[in-house]
Write a protein that holds these residues in place. Structure first.
Motif, PDB file in Angstrom:
ATOM      1  N   ALA A  53       0.861  -1.184   0.000  1.00  0.00           N
ATOM      2  CA  ALA A  53       0.000   0.000   0.000  1.00  0.00           C
ATOM      3  C   ALA A  53       0.893   1.229   0.000  1.00  0.00           C
ATOM      4  N   GLY A  54       0.395   2.313  -0.550  1.00  0.00           N
ATOM      5  CA  GLY A  54       1.184   3.534  -0.584  1.00  0.00           C
ATOM      6  C   GLY A  54       0.308   4.761  -0.684  1.00  0.00           C
ATOM      7  N   THR A  55       0.929   5.932  -0.565  1.00  0.00           N
ATOM      8  CA  THR A  55       0.229   7.195  -0.740  1.00  0.00           C
ATOM      9  C   THR A  55       1.056   8.097  -1.643  1.00  0.00           C
ATOM     10  N   SER A  56       0.392   8.950  -2.379  1.00  0.00           N
ATOM     11  CA  SER A  56       1.066   9.835  -3.325  1.00  0.00           C
ATOM     12  C   SER A  56       1.901  10.888  -2.603  1.00  0.00           C
ATOM     13  N   ILE A  57       3.040  11.191  -3.169  1.00  0.00           N
ATOM     14  CA  ILE A  57       3.913  12.204  -2.602  1.00  0.00           C
ATOM     15  C   ILE A  57       3.241  13.574  -2.704  1.00  0.00           C
ATOM     16  N   ASP A  58       3.501  14.432  -1.735  1.00  0.00           N
ATOM     17  CA  ASP A  58       2.973  15.790  -1.787  1.00  0.00           C
ATOM     18  C   ASP A  58       3.625  16.549  -2.941  1.00  0.00           C
ATOM     19  N   PHE A  90       8.680   7.697  -6.423  1.00  0.00           N
ATOM     20  CA  PHE A  90       8.643   8.451  -5.173  1.00  0.00           C
ATOM     21  C   PHE A  90       7.224   8.433  -4.617  1.00  0.00           C
ATOM     22  N   LEU A  91       7.097   8.121  -3.323  1.00  0.00           N
ATOM     23  CA  LEU A  91       5.816   8.129  -2.635  1.00  0.00           C
ATOM     24  C   LEU A  91       5.945   8.916  -1.338  1.00  0.00           C
ATOM     25  N   LYS A  92       4.822   9.264  -0.772  1.00  0.00           N
ATOM     26  CA  LYS A  92       4.830   9.888   0.549  1.00  0.00           C
ATOM     27  C   LYS A  92       5.038   8.826   1.615  1.00  0.00           C
ATOM     28  N   SER A  93       4.415   7.665   1.429  1.00  0.00           N
ATOM     29  CA  SER A  93       4.568   6.562   2.371  1.00  0.00           C
ATOM     30  C   SER A  93       4.263   5.259   1.653  1.00  0.00           C
ATOM     31  N   MET A  94       4.721   4.161   2.226  1.00  0.00           N
ATOM     32  CA  MET A  94       4.365   2.840   1.694  1.00  0.00           C
ATOM     33  C   MET A  94       4.475   1.815   2.813  1.00  0.00           C
ATOM     34  N   GLU A  95       3.676   0.770   2.677  1.00  0.00           N
ATOM     35  CA  GLU A  95       3.638  -0.302   3.672  1.00  0.00           C
ATOM     36  C   GLU A  95       3.663  -1.661   3.004  1.00  0.00           C
ATOM     37  N   TYR A 101       7.743   1.365   5.271  1.00  0.00           N
ATOM     38  CA  TYR A 101       9.084   1.233   4.693  1.00  0.00           C
ATOM     39  C   TYR A 101       9.547   2.593   4.188  1.00  0.00           C
ATOM     40  N   GLY A 102      10.836   2.875   4.349  1.00  0.00           N
ATOM     41  CA  GLY A 102      11.404   4.094   3.792  1.00  0.00           C
ATOM     42  C   GLY A 102      11.833   3.914   2.358  1.00  0.00           C
ATOM     43  N   GLY A 103      12.154   2.676   1.990  1.00  0.00           N
ATOM     44  CA  GLY A 103      12.573   2.380   0.631  1.00  0.00           C
ATOM     45  C   GLY A 103      12.579   0.887   0.404  1.00  0.00           C
ATOM     46  N   THR A 104      12.481   0.486  -0.846  1.00  0.00           N
ATOM     47  CA  THR A 104      12.597  -0.925  -1.197  1.00  0.00           C
ATOM     48  C   THR A 104      12.898  -1.014  -2.688  1.00  0.00           C
ATOM     49  N   ASN A 105      13.030  -2.219  -3.203  1.00  0.00           N
ATOM     50  CA  ASN A 105      13.379  -2.399  -4.608  1.00  0.00           C
ATOM     51  C   ASN A 105      12.824  -3.703  -5.142  1.00  0.00           C
ATOM     52  N   SER A 106      12.653  -3.759  -6.455  1.00  0.00           N
ATOM     53  CA  SER A 106      12.299  -5.012  -7.109  1.00  0.00           C
ATOM     54  C   SER A 106      13.333  -5.248  -8.210  1.00  0.00           C
ATOM     55  N   THR A 107      12.989  -5.952  -9.253  1.00  0.00           N
ATOM     56  CA  THR A 107      13.978  -6.371 -10.257  1.00  0.00           C
ATOM     57  C   THR A 107      14.807  -5.214 -10.812  1.00  0.00           C
ATOM     58  N   GLU A 109      13.367  -1.826 -10.448  1.00  0.00           N
ATOM     59  CA  GLU A 109      12.594  -0.686  -9.971  1.00  0.00           C
ATOM     60  C   GLU A 109      12.973  -0.382  -8.524  1.00  0.00           C
ATOM     61  N   LEU A 110      12.911   0.899  -8.192  1.00  0.00           N
ATOM     62  CA  LEU A 110      13.280   1.322  -6.848  1.00  0.00           C
ATOM     63  C   LEU A 110      12.177   2.226  -6.322  1.00  0.00           C
ATOM     64  N   TYR A 111      11.820   2.047  -5.053  1.00  0.00           N
ATOM     65  CA  TYR A 111      10.725   2.788  -4.432  1.00  0.00           C
ATOM     66  C   TYR A 111      11.255   3.551  -3.222  1.00  0.00           C
ATOM     67  N   LEU A 112      11.044   4.872  -3.215  1.00  0.00           N
ATOM     68  CA  LEU A 112      11.546   5.716  -2.138  1.00  0.00           C
ATOM     69  C   LEU A 112      10.424   6.577  -1.574  1.00  0.00           C
ATOM     70  N   THR A 113      10.497   6.867  -0.279  1.00  0.00           N
ATOM     71  CA  THR A 113       9.509   7.746   0.333  1.00  0.00           C
ATOM     72  C   THR A 113      10.137   9.094   0.682  1.00  0.00           C
ATOM     73  N   ASN A 114       9.301  10.120   0.614  1.00  0.00           N
ATOM     74  CA  ASN A 114       9.707  11.467   1.005  1.00  0.00           C
ATOM     75  C   ASN A 114       8.488  12.163   1.586  1.00  0.00           C
ATOM     76  N   ASP A 115       8.509  12.371   2.887  1.00  0.00           N
ATOM     77  CA  ASP A 115       7.410  13.038   3.579  1.00  0.00           C
ATOM     78  C   ASP A 115       7.897  14.314   4.263  1.00  0.00           C
ATOM     79  N   ALA A 116       8.789  15.022   3.582  1.00  0.00           N
ATOM     80  CA  ALA A 116       9.284  16.336   4.001  1.00  0.00           C
ATOM     81  C   ALA A 116      10.466  16.259   4.971  1.00  0.00           C
ATOM     82  N   ALA A 117      11.386  17.174   4.789  1.00  0.00           N
ATOM     83  CA  ALA A 117      12.596  17.217   5.612  1.00  0.00           C
ATOM     84  C   ALA A 117      12.276  17.388   7.093  1.00  0.00           C
ATOM     85  N   LYS A 118      11.224  18.151   7.400  1.00  0.00           N
ATOM     86  CA  LYS A 118      10.863  18.384   8.798  1.00  0.00           C
ATOM     87  C   LYS A 118      10.461  17.095   9.504  1.00  0.00           C
TER      88      LYS A 118
END
Length: 257
Positions: A53-58, A90-95, A101-107, A109-118
Motif C-alpha cells: 500500500a502507498g500514498t502519493s507524494i505531496d 517516489f511516494l509519501k509513504s508505503m507499507e 518502509y522508507g525504501g525498497t526495490n524489485s527487479t 525498480e526502486l521505491y523511495l519515500t519522502n514526507d518532508a525534511a521536517k
C-alpha cells in the motif's frame, strides 16, 4: 472507429506511464515517477501476505526529490544505470506486511519515500536510501563479484546473521538504528541495522560510500573489520565499472562535506 485507432496509436507512441503525472522525468535514462497506484508494485506484492500500500507524494516535495535523485544518479556511469535500473518511484509513504518502509526495490525498480525534511526525510536520508536500495539490485545482479566469504570473515568470530539473538534479531527487537556506532564497528558493523543480514550489511556500507556520514572514513581507517568490508565493497563496484575506485569514493565524500 477512427478515434479509437488514433487513441491506440497515441498510447503506443506515448505510454500511459509517461504522462500519468506531468512531474515525471527521465534522468540519465532512468524514469523518475511521482505517480501512485497499486500497479506500480509487482503483482505478487499486491495481495496478502505482502499487501502493498502507498500514498502519493505531496506536490510540494517533487522539486526537491528531483534535485536529490539527480545528484544521486550522477554518481553512477550511464552504462551501470542502463543495465540495472529502469524506474524510481517516489511516494509519501508505503507499507508492506502492515509495516512502513522508507525504501525498497524489485527487479529493476526502486521505491523511495519522502514526507518532508521536517519529518526526517532530509536530502541525505533520501540519497542514502537510494544508494542503499540500488546496492541491493547490484548485489543480486552481480553476486559473484563480491567475496562474501571474506566479508563474513571480517565479522567477529562466531557471528551469524541468522542468529535470532544477534543478526535478524536486531530488526525483530526494533534495534535497527542507522547511526554509525563505534562500539559495533569494533565487531565489523557500522550500525545496528547492518547486523540483520549480509545484504543489509552491504547496503549500509554502500550508502556511506556514496553519501558518507561524518565519521565514515575515519571509522574505516580506525577499525580493521570495517576497513576490510570497505575494501571488499569497493572491489565489488570496481568490477561492475572501473570508474569506482577508492579515490573516486573518497572524492565523493569530500564533495559532500
Amino acid at each position: 472507429m477512427k478515434s479509437l485507432l488514433l487513441k491506440a496509436l497515441f498510447i503506443a507512441i506515448f505510454p500511459l506511464h509517461s504522462f500519468a503525472n506531468p512531474a515525471d522525468t527521465t534522468i540519465k535514462g532512468v524514469l523518475v515517477s511521482f505517480r501512485y497506484s497499486l500497479s506500480i508494485f509487482p503483482s505478487s506484492w499486491q495481495t496478502a501476505p505482502v499487501s502493498a500500500a502507498g500514498t502519493s507524494i505531496d506536490a510540494s516535495e517533487i522539486k526537491r526529490s528531483k534535485l536529490v535523485i539527480a545528484r544521486a544518479l550522477n554518481k553512477y556511469p550511464v552504462a551501470t544505470l542502463e543495465a540495472n535500473l529502469k524506474t524510481i518511484y517516489f511516494l509519501k509513504s508505503m507499507e508492506f506486511f502492515g509495516v512502513g518502509y522508507g525504501g525498497t526495490n524489485s527487479t529493476a525498480e526502486l521505491y523511495l519515500t519522502n514526507d518532508a525534511a521536517k519529518n526526517g526525510y532530509t536530502d541525505t536520508y533520501i540519497e542514502q536510501s537510494f544508494h542503499h536500495e540500488f546496492s541491493s539490485i547490484l548485489f543480486r545482479n552481480y553476486t559473484s563479484r563480491l567475496d562474501t566469504m571474506a566479508w563474513k570473515k571480517a565479522n567477529i568470530a562466531g557471528f551469524d546473521y541468522n542468529d535470532p539473538e544477534a543478526g535478524v534479531g536486531a530488526i525483530r527487537n526494533n534495534e535497527s538504528s542507522q547511526e554509525l556506532d563505534s562500539v559495533l564497528c569494533r565487531k565489523g558493523f557500522l550500525t545496528q541495522y547492518a547486523y540483520s543480514s549480509l545484504e543489509n550489511d552491504v547496503n549500509t556500507v554502500a550508502q556511506n560510500l556514496f553519501t558518507p556520514e561524518e565519521n565514515f572514513w575515519a571509522y574505516a581507517e580506525k577499525f580493521p573489520r570495517i576497513k576490510q568490508k570497505v575494501k571488499l565493497l569497493i572491489a565489488f563496484y570496481n568490477k561492475i565499472n572501473p570508474v569506482f575506485t577508492e579515490a573516486y569514493f573518497r572524492k565523493l565524500g569530500q564533495a559532500s562535506e
